[in-house]
Design an enzyme around this catalytic site. Structure first.
Site, PDB file in Angstrom:
ATOM      1  N   ASP A  41      -1.295 -13.757   0.966  1.00 13.37           N
ATOM      2  CA  ASP A  41      -2.088 -12.840   0.263  1.00 13.37           C
ATOM      3  C   ASP A  41      -3.507 -12.885   0.346  1.00 13.37           C
ATOM      4  O   ASP A  41      -4.363 -13.952   0.743  1.00 13.37           O
ATOM      5  CB  ASP A  41      -1.877 -12.885  -1.305  1.00 13.37           C
ATOM      6  CG  ASP A  41      -1.970 -11.808  -2.046  1.00 13.37           C
ATOM      7  OD1 ASP A  41      -0.985 -11.114  -2.574  1.00 13.37           O
ATOM      8  OD2 ASP A  41      -3.295 -11.267  -2.388  1.00 13.37           O
ATOM      9  N   VAL A  68      -0.441 -18.977   1.989  1.00 16.85           N
ATOM     10  CA  VAL A  68      -1.550 -18.734   3.150  1.00 16.85           C
ATOM     11  C   VAL A  68      -2.354 -17.704   2.850  1.00 16.85           C
ATOM     12  O   VAL A  68      -2.032 -16.501   2.573  1.00 16.85           O
ATOM     13  CB  VAL A  68      -0.797 -18.292   4.638  1.00 16.85           C
ATOM     14  CG1 VAL A  68      -1.834 -17.897   5.559  1.00 16.85           C
ATOM     15  CG2 VAL A  68       0.113 -19.327   5.005  1.00 16.85           C
ATOM     16  N   TYR A 161      -2.484   7.543   2.052  1.00 13.79           N
ATOM     17  CA  TYR A 161      -1.271   6.543   1.563  1.00 13.79           C
ATOM     18  C   TYR A 161      -0.068   7.197   2.061  1.00 13.79           C
ATOM     19  O   TYR A 161       0.987   6.407   2.634  1.00 13.79           O
ATOM     20  CB  TYR A 161      -1.312   6.345   0.084  1.00 13.79           C
ATOM     21  CG  TYR A 161      -0.272   5.574  -0.415  1.00 13.79           C
ATOM     22  CD1 TYR A 161      -0.509   3.992  -0.489  1.00 13.79           C
ATOM     23  CD2 TYR A 161       1.032   5.997  -0.893  1.00 13.79           C
ATOM     24  CE1 TYR A 161       0.671   3.306  -0.952  1.00 13.79           C
ATOM     25  CE2 TYR A 161       2.007   5.190  -1.503  1.00 13.79           C
ATOM     26  CZ  TYR A 161       1.668   3.675  -1.395  1.00 13.79           C
ATOM     27  OH  TYR A 161       2.620   2.800  -1.791  1.00 13.79           O
TER      28      TYR A 161
END
Ligand SMILES: NC(=O)c1ccc[n+]([C@@H]2O[C@H](COP(=O)([O-])OP(=O)(O)OC[C@H]3O[C@@H](n4cnc5c(N)ncnc54)[C@H](O)[C@@H]3O)[C@@H](O)[C@H]2O)c1
Length: 257
Positions: A41, A68, A161
Site C-alpha cells: 500500500d 511493503v 476511471y
C-alpha cells in the site's frame, strides 16, 4: 471452524491496496485461511494499523503478513515485493485503485487522467509483468484484478476511471488468453458500490446532474468489503481451478439492470 480454513496454507499471495477497503479485507481473509500475504500500500500508516491490529487480537489468524509500503507500480516497491515473495508467488490480487472525481471528457484534468491511468492500469501491468516469470517457472498461479461496474457501462463513474477499468478488463482477458495454457489463471471482479475509503466526490456539476438520478434508482445498496473479498479469494483459490478470463460482477445485481 470455517470449512475454508487452510485454503491458502503454504501459499504466498501479493495483495495491493492492502491497507484499506477491499484490499484489506482480502488480506484478512487470506490470513484467516493460512496464507502468507505480501501486502502493498502507498499509505504506510494504514499498513502499520493493520499490523498492530493483527498483533492485538487474542487469536491471531494463522497466516503471515508482510507489509511493503510504496506505490504498487514503482520499480523499488516491485523489487521489494519480489524479494519478499522469494521463489514464487502463488497469487496476485491487484486491488489498489483510485477514483476520478467523476470528470467527464470535456472537464478531464491532465493530472486526474495521468494518476488514474497510472494507478489503475500501468501499476497493475508492471507488478503483474514482474511476477509472471516466477509463476511461469513454478507452473501456476492465480491473478485477480479489481475492475468495476464502471466497466460494464458508461454511467457509473467519470471518463478516466471508466476508461481505466475497461482497460483492466482487456488486460485480464489478454493475460488469461496468453497464460491459461501455462497454468496461470487471470480473472477480474467488477464490484458495484462498496463501503470503503475510496474518494467518491464529484469534481463536475455536469456529472453530478447526469449521474445522480441514475445512481439513486439503479444501484443496489453498497456492499461490505468482505463480500467482494470473498469473491476475490474464491478466484485466487483452487476452488476456481477451471475459471480464467472471467469478469465477475460482484454488485448485488446491478449488472442485470
Ligand atoms: N469502493 C467502491 O465502491 C468500488 C467499486 C468498484 C471498484 N472498486 C475498486 O476497488 C479497488 C479498491 O478500492 P477501495 O474501494 O477498497 O478503496 P480504498 O481507498 O478504501 O482502498 C484502496 C487502497 O489502495 C491504496 N493505494 C492507492 N494508490 C496506490 C498505489 N499507487 N499503490 C499502492 N496502493 C495504493 C490506498 O492507499 C488504499 O489503502 C479499486 O481498484 C477500486 O477502483 C471500488
Amino acid at each position: 471452524m470455517s470449512i475454508y480454513r487452510g485454503r491458502f496454507s503454504a501459499r504466498t499471495i501479493v495483495v495491493t491496496g492492502a491497507g484499506s477497503g477491499i484490499g484489506r479485507a482480502v488480506a484478512m481473509r487470506l490470513l484467516e485461511e493460512g496464507g502468507r500475504v505480501v501486502g502493498v500500500d502507498i499509505d504506510a500508516g494504514r499498513l502499520s494499523s493493520l499490523e498492530q491490529e493483527l498483533r492485538a487480537v487474542a487469536t491471531p489468524p494463522p497466516g503471515d503478513f508482510i507489509p511493503v509500503a510504496g506505490s504498487a507500480g514503482d520499480e523499488t516497491t516491485i523489487g521489494r515485493v519480489r524479494a519478499e515473495v522469494g521463489a514464487h508467488a502463488d497469487g496476485l490480487a491487484n486491488v489498489a485503485g483510485i477514483m476520478d472525481g467523476f470528470e467527464p471528457a470535456a472537464e478531464i484534468q491532465n493530472e486526474t487522467w495521468d494518476h488514474v491511468l497510472e494507478v489503475n492500469v500501468s501499476s497493475l501491468m508492471r507488478l503483474t509483468r514482474a511476477l509472471l516469470p516466477e509463476m511461469l517457472r513454478h507452473g501456476g498461479g492465480s491473478i485477480v484484478n479489481v475492475s468495476s461496474e464502471a466497466a460494464q457501462r458508461g454511467s457509473a463513474a467519470g471518463t478516466p476511471y471508466t476508461t481505466s477499468k475497461f482497460a483492466v478488463n482487456g488486460f485480464t482477458l489478454s493475460t488469461a488468453f496468453f497464460y491459461s495454457p501455462h497454468g496461470i489463471r487471470c480473472n477480474a471482479v467488477a464490484p458495484g458500490p462498496v463501503l470503503t475509503n475510496i474518494d467518491a466526490r464529484f469534481h463536475s456539476e455536469h456529472a453530478r446532474a447526469r449521474l445522480s438520478p441514475l445512481l439513486a434508482t439503479n444501484v443496489p445498496p453498497p456492499a461490505q468489503p468482505e463480500e467482494v473479498a470473498a469473491a476475490i479469494c474464491w478466484l485466487l483459490s483452487d476452488d476456481a481451478s477451471n475459471v480464467s478470463g472471467a469478469i465477475l460482477p460482484v454488485d448485488g445485481g446491478w449488472a442485470a439492470v
